[in-house]
Enzyme design. Structure first.
Site, PDB file in Angstrom:
ATOM      1  CG  HIS A 144      -4.259  -0.972  -0.444  1.00 33.07           C
ATOM      2  ND1 HIS A 144      -4.104  -0.807   0.908  1.00 33.07           N
ATOM      3  CD2 HIS A 144      -4.782  -2.206  -0.611  1.00 33.07           C
ATOM      4  CE1 HIS A 144      -4.515  -1.907   1.525  1.00 33.07           C
ATOM      5  NE2 HIS A 144      -4.916  -2.772   0.627  1.00 33.07           N
ATOM      6  CB  SER A 161      -0.932  -0.070   1.218  1.00 33.82           C
ATOM      7  OG  SER A 161      -1.880   0.958   1.171  1.00 33.82           O
ATOM      8  CG  ASP A 163      -5.712  -5.596   2.769  1.00 32.77           C
ATOM      9  OD1 ASP A 163      -6.169  -6.697   3.115  1.00 32.77           O
ATOM     10  OD2 ASP A 163      -5.784  -5.160   1.615  1.00 32.77           O
TER      11      ASP A 163
END
Lengths: 204, 277
Positions: A46, A19, A139
């Protein structure tokens, strides 16, 4: 070459998640692995939900390999690099195809790394390598735990090197990670794996 | 995502077999990865220990089945999802259809909670064409159809919808078509007064009418390839020759046996035109 990471040549696929702060590491990794690296790779990074185009091109610029967002139910091919499209989750389906979905956000994300990792580990079992890079949320942690439970191999970017270390740290907190590596070491690892797999296939 | 045990494939097969026998709904050809996540979600939500307990609940409480269907088929959608798609409809597809028609018939196949139906009606209204449109919106889930009819959405979900509408470059503001009451947004119901909302099962139901435009976006991604192929036949049957089919931006018809009966009109937005009966 001296084996530094003592890799088992059983692996069939690699999943990479990241991310915030992962763009440079992933770009560097993609630029250093050879164009004929044999395993399929699944990238779940992401990204802005509403920006559909430009990301695969941005990742492809320095990459030795073509990066492509798959279509739903596309068959997985050796050595291809698949990028989770904007606003879709990307999952590996039994029988070696890719499924996309527009289900709920997971960990406030779509695509969610946990979905890619979890489904890939279900398909590839102990033959999967999971790599989790810099990021600002948790995540990927549950996905890494699953990969580990199924005896796959887990690698996180060294939190000391990660621009934002919440993501690798979350994975380290929920499961015993096999390797904590800098980006340069991750590249070294992948090059060793590449050699190993190629030697293996060239044996009589 | 919680970390309870995953249902295994054989358990899922038992479940789909049971649901087909008892309730005549067929999930056997759903894409396994998302179906498994849905089942796992139900297990977690209702605190079932395993799939056997879920089957027991379905067997003893028939009213639970409606909830089960809602959980299995729940599909998250947005108003004006992919604004460039809606622009393509507005600028090319709808005007093309209207070249030789004075009316337009549209089917939203798998309309879920209705966001795309409202988007369509807003677009047509701004084009001055809402009264020329006959729109049918269907879904397998009765509960979600009711939600679509009610047109009540969370205020939070409107953030994305408003941004999409801006990117779509609508004539006014999305707020002009709704009002906010207690953190909920109530859509202007006159938009959908001529829309027929009906229950219809894409998997087992048959084609029931012909349309100029069918929207089935991000619905077939929950099916495996075999089922996608069968459903495409029904969508094909439901289109007039030279009618248009829109699927999700990352879906494809390439692997279907009647793909050659369509031509690509817009590859980015995945809009196809039926060219052969």
């Amino acid at each position: 070459m001296l084996s530094k990471y003592n890799i088992d040549p059983k692996y069939k696929a690699i999943v990479i998640g990241g991310s915030a702060g992962s763009f440079q590491p992933i770009t560097k990794i993609l630029s250093m692995i050879p164009a004929d690296f044999p395993l399929p790779m699944f990238l779940c990074l992401h990204r802005l939900k509403h920006v559909r185009t430009g990301f695969e091109e941005a990742l492809s610029i320095k990459s030795s390999k073509k990066i492509a967002e798959p279509l739903d139910k596309e068959l997985i091919k050796r050595g291809h690099v698949y990028l989770a499209p904007a606003n879709y989750h990307m999952a590996v389906e039994l029988g070696n195809s890719i499924s996309l979905s527009t289900e709920f956000l997971v960990n406030n994300s779509r695509p969610a790394i946990d979905i890619t990792f979890e489904s890939a580990s279900y398909n590839y079992r102990d033959k999967l390598i999971g790599i989790l890079l810099s990021g600002a949320n948790k995540d990927g942690a549950a996905g890494m735990k699953r990969i580990k439970e199924r005896n796959g191999l887990t690698i996180v970017q060294d939190p000391n090197e990660s621009m934002i270390n919440a993501m690798p740290n979350s994975a380290l907190a929920v499961t015993k990670i096999d390797h904590v590596l800098t980006v340069d070491q991750i590249i070294e690892f992948l090059l060793e794996l590449d050699k190993l797999l190629k030697n293996q296939t060239s044996l009589p | 995502m919680s970390l309870s045990l995953d249902p295994e494939i054989n358990e899922l097969k038992q479940l789909t077999h049971y649901v087909k026998e008892k309730y005549d709904y067929d999930f056997k050809e759903y894409a396994m990865s998302s179906f498994k996540r849905r089942i796992k979600r139900i297990l977690d939500l209702y605190k079932f220990k395993d799939v056997d307990e879920l089957i027991t609940a379905l067997d003893t409480r028939e009213e639970f089945f409606e909830e089960f269907i809602s959980e299995i088929t729940v599909n998250v959608t947005e108003m004006f999802r992919d604004p460039t798609f809606w622009k393509a409809l507005k600028e090319h597809i709808i005007p093309n259809i209207m070249l030789n028609h004075n009316k337009i018939s549209i089917w939203h196949a798998g309309c879920s909670s209705g966001e795309e139906v409202y988007s369509m009606c807003i677009m047509l209204k701004e084009m001055g064409m809402l009264d020329k449109a006959k729109i049918v919106a269907t879904d397998i889930d009765r509960g979600i159809i009711q939600k679509a009819k009610n047109g009540v959405y969370s205020a939070k979900s409107m953030d994305t919808n408003k941004k999409n509408y801006l990117r779509y470059e609508g004539k006014f503001a999305l707020e002009d078509y709704c009002r906010e009451v207690n953190n909920e947004v109530l859509m202007d119901k006159s938009l959908v007064e001529n829309v027929s909302f009906r229950k219809h099962d894409l998997v087992q139901g048959s084609s029931f009418s012909k349309f100029d435009l069918v929207l089935c976006r991000n619905v077939m991604i929950y099916f495996n390839q075999t089922l996608q192929n069968k459903v495409l036949h029904k969508l094909h049957d439901s289109l007039f020759k030279y009618g248009y089919l829109a699927i999700g931006s990352k879906e494809s018809l390439i692997w279907c046996d009647i793909a050659h009966k369509f031509v690509v009109v817009n590859n980015e937005e995945k809009i196809y035109k039926k060219i052969k009966d």
